[in-house]
Design an enzyme around this catalytic site. Structure first.
Site, PDB file in Angstrom:
ATOM      1  N   ASP A  36       0.829  -1.201   0.000  1.00 21.70           N
ATOM      2  CA  ASP A  36       0.000   0.000   0.000  1.00 21.70           C
ATOM      3  C   ASP A  36       0.864   1.251   0.000  1.00 21.70           C
ATOM      4  O   ASP A  36       2.061   1.205   0.294  1.00 21.70           O
ATOM      5  CB  ASP A  36      -0.892   0.027   1.251  1.00 21.70           C
ATOM      6  CG  ASP A  36      -1.878  -1.125   1.288  1.00 21.70           C
ATOM      7  OD1 ASP A  36      -2.154  -1.705   0.228  1.00 21.70           O
ATOM      8  OD2 ASP A  36      -2.369  -1.438   2.397  1.00 21.70           O
ATOM      9  N   LYS A  91      -3.580   1.661  -1.629  1.00 23.47           N
ATOM     10  CA  LYS A  91      -4.757   2.006  -0.838  1.00 23.47           C
ATOM     11  C   LYS A  91      -4.514   3.232   0.040  1.00 23.47           C
ATOM     12  O   LYS A  91      -3.535   3.335   0.753  1.00 23.47           O
ATOM     13  CB  LYS A  91      -5.163   0.824   0.041  1.00 23.47           C
ATOM     14  CG  LYS A  91      -5.642  -0.375  -0.742  1.00 23.47           C
ATOM     15  CD  LYS A  91      -6.043  -1.517   0.163  1.00 23.47           C
ATOM     16  CE  LYS A  91      -7.260  -1.174   0.987  1.00 23.47           C
ATOM     17  NZ  LYS A  91      -7.709  -2.301   1.815  1.00 23.47           N
TER      18      LYS A  91
END
Length: 480
Positions: free
Chosen positions: A254, A276
């Protein structure tokens, strides 16, 4: 990185050393251990070098240095106490694009010698780039005590089997798995004990086991490791997390995973950013789940690297449900969650006997159709609230807590890029939370409670003074 660390093959290659004294003697000893053909240019030789010349181990050119002597030379070392001569050697070598080292004169070096831990054929080289040679030496001494002498023998046995392993294990991932298991298992213990015949027997058995494993379907060989990367500082990564990252074939990570942590991933592992952030995904969660399953079914060792701890607002549970439903082997490596690591680096204890008997972790990024928060419970005193992904909801959080009875003067902190070199801590009150959050770089953690005031006494990370002046305005403290 100011210097590229490389290992040069000097066997039967001519190396010119200008100088015949004590310093030259030390450098020549190192060159000979690497198999170089040493030529010395000096008007006189120190006794050890004279003895080597008599024994035919070095060639001595008893003359002054001239640039013509550089013809056919692989690299050059100037080891004299004559600064003018050293400069002339450097200029002549540099003009011919030859690697040159002027001892103890870094600006006149196109390569430098590292500190060396020699467990040949395994060699460890350490360098500070000339900035702190004593530090490099101390680190070498530490490694000397940590690395057993048997490592060299282990490497020699591995080298003698390398071609045979290639003929029996055809894929690179299979060979890598074989060697990784071998070097951390019984084989290493047998070599360390000097039981070399038994060690080779263990190697053969492990090879048979690996061949048997290769007969399994790819899906049965793949696995997924869900690893918590911690809040940012690579030093907070767990030892188990590092081990798993070093064995990965592919890593899905991420945006919250710091570059320092990513640097610890095995160099030739494939890296896929699934990117993310709150409300923003490079890949939707469902596609991430499918990708984990797909890669593992190809027989790969997949690491899912998530900031903080994967089971605290990281959706790690959802990902493992998909992996488990596909019948894939998996493991979980916990990480230091942001609320624990970031507040510790900001000098804010989450609990304190005088201020908070409990702590509540909250996410500011709930499902759109999810239940609302129990604001009455959250507004109680003598507890700490640690709110992840809360900057966009700061106004609502402040309004609701005050409306449900929490004092508007309750201390708050907004901690950005926590545990990293550019960490920022903004201190204020609950009524100022929206303003503080608007100022804060992301990612940021919101901390609400009386424990925040302790920051002024025990903040430690990156500061020259432990106290921060307070006034009626939010204080912005850059802890870079």
């Amino acid at each position: 990185m100011n210097y590229l660390p490389i290992f040069a093959d000097l066997r039967q290659r001519p190396v010119l050393v200008v100088g015949g004294g004590e310093v030259a003697t030390r450098k020549i000893d190192l060159l000979q251990r690497a198999g170089a053909e040493v030529k010395i240019v000096a008007l006189a030789l120190a006794e050890p070098l004279a003895a080597q010349h008599q024994a035919g181990q070095v060639e001595w050119l008893a003359q002054s240095f001239t640039p013509e002597l550089l013809s056919g030379v692989f690299l050059v070392i100037a080891a004299t106490d004559d600064a003018e001569l050293n400069a002339a050697v450097f200029e002549a070598a540099n003009q011919r694009h030859l690697l040159v080292n002027v001892v103890d004169d870094q600006p006149k070096c196109t390569f430098i010698f590292p500190s060396i831990v020699d467990r040949s054929p395994l060699v460890v080289a350490i360098s500070s780039g000339g900035q702190a040679p004593v530090l490099a030496r101390l680190l070498r001494e530490k490694l000397e005590s940590l690395l057993p002498a048997s490592l060299g023998t282990m490497a020699e046995i591995a080298g003698s089997w390398r071609d045979r392993i290639k003929t029996r294990l055809h894929s690179m991932p299979a060979r890598r798995r074989f060697w990784e298991r071998l070097f951390v298992g019984r084989f290493a213990s047998l070599v360390s004990a000097g039981q070399l015949e038994q060690a080779e027997g263990e190697l053969q058995q492990q090879l048979v086991n690996q061949q048997d494993e290769q007969q399994l379907p790819a899906a049965a060989r793949g696995e997924v490791a869900l690893v918590g990367a911690g809040p940012g500082d690579a030093g907070l990564l767990t030892l188990r997390g590092l081990q798993v990252m070093q064995q990965a074939d592919v890593v899905l990570y991420d945006h919250l995973v710091s570059a320092d942590v990513l640097d610890l991933v095995r160099r030739d592992a494939e890296r896929i950013c699934v990117g993310k952030r709150a409300s923003t995904h490079s890949l939707p969660q469902g596609e991430i789940n499918q990708l984990l399953v797909k890669l593992a079914q190809e027989g790969k060792r997949v690491v899912r690297l998530k900031g903080g701890d994967p089971f605290i607002f990281g959706r790690g549970g959802e990902e493992l449900q998909a992996v488990a439903q596909a019948g894939i082997t998996f493991q979980v490596v916990p990480g230091v969650t942001a609320a624990a690591g970031v507040t510790a680096y900001a000098g804010i204890p989450l609990t304190h006997r005088d201020h908070a008997q409990s702590v509540i972790f909250i996410t500011g990024h709930c499902r759109p159709d999810g239940d609302s928060l129990d604001w009455s419970t959250l507004a109680r005193g003598r507890q700490t609230l640690a709110i992840y992904m809360g900057t966009m909801k700061a106004a609502e959080i402040s309004q609701q807590l005050i409306a449900h009875g929490r004092s508007a003067q309750t201390p708050v902190a907004v901690i950005s890029r926590g545990t990293r070199h550019d960490q920022q801590v903004q201190i204020g009150t609950l009524q100022e939370l929206e303003h503080l959050a608007r100022q804060a770089p992301t990612p940021a953690l919101l901390v609400i409670g009386e424990v925040v005031d302790l920051h002024h006494q025990i903040a430690w990370f990156g500061q020259t003074t432990p106290t921060v002046p307070q006034d009626s305005r939010p204080a912005v403290v850059n802890l870079a």
